[in-house]
Design a protein around this motif. Structure first.
Motif, PDB file in Angstrom:
ATOM      1  N   SER A 279       0.827  -1.222   0.000  1.00  0.00           N
ATOM      2  CA  SER A 279       0.000   0.000   0.000  1.00  0.00           C
ATOM      3  C   SER A 279       0.856   1.265   0.000  1.00  0.00           C
ATOM      4  N   ARG A 290      -0.149   4.981  -0.571  1.00  0.00           N
ATOM      5  CA  ARG A 290      -1.049   5.172  -1.703  1.00  0.00           C
ATOM      6  C   ARG A 290      -2.322   5.871  -1.232  1.00  0.00           C
ATOM      7  N   LEU A 292      -6.282   7.344  -0.996  1.00  0.00           N
ATOM      8  CA  LEU A 292      -7.660   6.864  -1.076  1.00  0.00           C
ATOM      9  C   LEU A 292      -8.399   7.653  -2.154  1.00  0.00           C
ATOM     10  N   CYS A 303      -2.352   5.471  -6.220  1.00  0.00           N
ATOM     11  CA  CYS A 303      -3.672   5.255  -5.619  1.00  0.00           C
ATOM     12  C   CYS A 303      -3.830   3.813  -5.153  1.00  0.00           C
ATOM     13  N   GLN A 304      -4.577   3.632  -4.077  1.00  0.00           N
ATOM     14  CA  GLN A 304      -4.863   2.280  -3.611  1.00  0.00           C
ATOM     15  C   GLN A 304      -5.698   1.515  -4.631  1.00  0.00           C
ATOM     16  N   SER A 305      -6.502   2.238  -5.394  1.00  0.00           N
ATOM     17  CA  SER A 305      -7.310   1.604  -6.436  1.00  0.00           C
ATOM     18  C   SER A 305      -6.498   1.335  -7.695  1.00  0.00           C
TER      19      SER A 305
END
Length: 387
Positions: A279, A290, A292, A303-305
């Motif tokens: 992460s 990263r 949210l 980004c986490q996504s």
């Protein structure tokens, strides 16, 4: 001279079997194999109760005495042993102090036939003598040709064990230790003498002379390899150093907390995202968390996504196939469920029918021809034609 003596020790001359454990450490969790733990070291005793009857604890060793008061009667304490006297003043009138024993003032050495003829009570070879065997002499003394003499110390010449304070005469020399009489576990044998291992920086020839068990370039060292040091340390020229923080100078990765030395010049957190924790991503050689949804970004990896939208913010989707079946990707980058007929819409993609009508609601027709035979388009929805 020191080198010669130590070289002889290496050849085995006058040296005993050296113990494997030089520094016996102890604490509340690790007891001593024998003795008692004092200040992290194993010793024979900590106080008198640890010693046997008629013994006291002095310098962490059980001895006969440390003060005159420890000896019975008028005896005095000499080198931790009780003796009759140390000077003539300690003896009764008409007696003198000879080799720590009070004797009649008459001089021994006259002719005799038996011990009763002599003031000392000992007749040897027709002459009055101080002693006939070692048991007739006081502490720290031995009997030699009818005369009590002081015991010899380590490295003094000898011809019998009884002449040595250690009771060990090896190859004509008094020794504290030998192959059959090793030193205490925390000591090593140096040419017949028991010695304490040295701290880092002291001169050495073999590793057993050092507390660390490491002799490097004839000096006791803390380490030879990085594994010799504690966690978070590295070995640098025989010394354990703390690993360095990011941006500190380095020439090898083992010097850095991150184990990364960029260009062999300075420590950094990372070179790629693989060097960072989960992460996190690598940004200018530093690991960053990263973001949210809604956090600023420049790449998907920020980004986490793993999706950075057109407005440089983290989103959950950038296209409809990023969402589950039956859902669509909004302009804001979030996934929403597809809408049914007559539900409000903002694009064809948001409707399950694939058509957003002129009224802003999901539809399946715009004109009658979009419907089946005998149907007509009523506010964007195909229905039965009225008769």
């Amino acid at each position: 001279m020191l080198f010669s003596a130590l070289f002889c020790c290496l050849l085995g001359w006058l040296c005993g079997a050296l113990p494997n454990n030089l520094a016996v450490e102890c604490d509340h969790h690790r007891a001593c194999a024998r003795g008692f733990c004092v200040a992290g070291k194993c010793v024979a005793c900590a106080h008198d109760s640890h010693c046997g009857a008629s013994l006291v604890c002095a310098a962490h060793e059980c001895v006969q005495c440390a003060l005159d008061d420890h000896c019975a009667g008028a005896a005095v304490c000499l080198q931790n042993r009780c003796a009759e006297c140390r000077s003539d003043g300690d003896c009764a009138h008409g007696h003198r102090c000879s080799l720590y024993q009070c004797r009649p003032s008459e001089v021994d050495g006259g002719h005799c036939n038996s011990g009763s003829d002599c003031a000392s009570g000992y007749c040897t070879d027709g002459r009055c003598a101080d002693c006939a065997d070692h048991s007739h002499c006081g502490p720290l003394l031995y009997c030699q040709r009818g005369t009590c003499r002081e015991l010899r110390r380590a490295r003094d010449t000898c011809y019998s064990n009884q002449q040595c304070s250690s009771n060990r005469c090896l190859h004509g020399v008094c020794t504290e230790c030998s192959a059959s009489h090793p030193c205490e576990p925390h000591q090593f044998c140096d040419v017949g003498t028991c010695r304490e291992p040295a701290d880092a920086g002291a001169i050495c020839l073999v590793s057993l002379q050092c507390k660390s068990k490491i002799c490097r370039k004839r000096r006791c060292a803390e380490c030879l390899h990085h594994d010799d040091c504690g966690e978070g340390q590295f070995c640098d020229d025989g010394k354990c150093q703390e690993k360095r923080k990011p941006l500190s100078s380095c020439y090898t990765r083992t010097q850095c907390l991150s184990n990364i030395c960029k260009d062999n010049r300075f420590c950094v957190d990372c070179l790629t995202a693989w060097d960072c924790p989960e992460s996190h991503y690598c940004n200018q050689n530093s690991c960053k968390a990263r973001g949210l949804f809604g956090y600023s970004c420049h790449e998907d990896d920020h980004c986490q996504s793993h999706k950075c939208g057109d407005k440089n913010t983290c989103v959950l989707c950038t296209q409809h196939r990023d969402c589950e079946r039956g859902w669509y990707c909004t302009a804001e980058g979030t996934c929403r469920e597809l809408k049914d007929l007559r539900e409000s819409c903002d694009s064809n993609d948001s409707c399950r029918s694939g058509l957003c009508g002129r009224s802003g609601a999901c539809a399946n027709c715009l004109v009658n021809s979009d419907c089946r035979r005998f149907q007509r388009c009523d506010n964007g929805v195909c229905g039965q034609r009225r008769l």
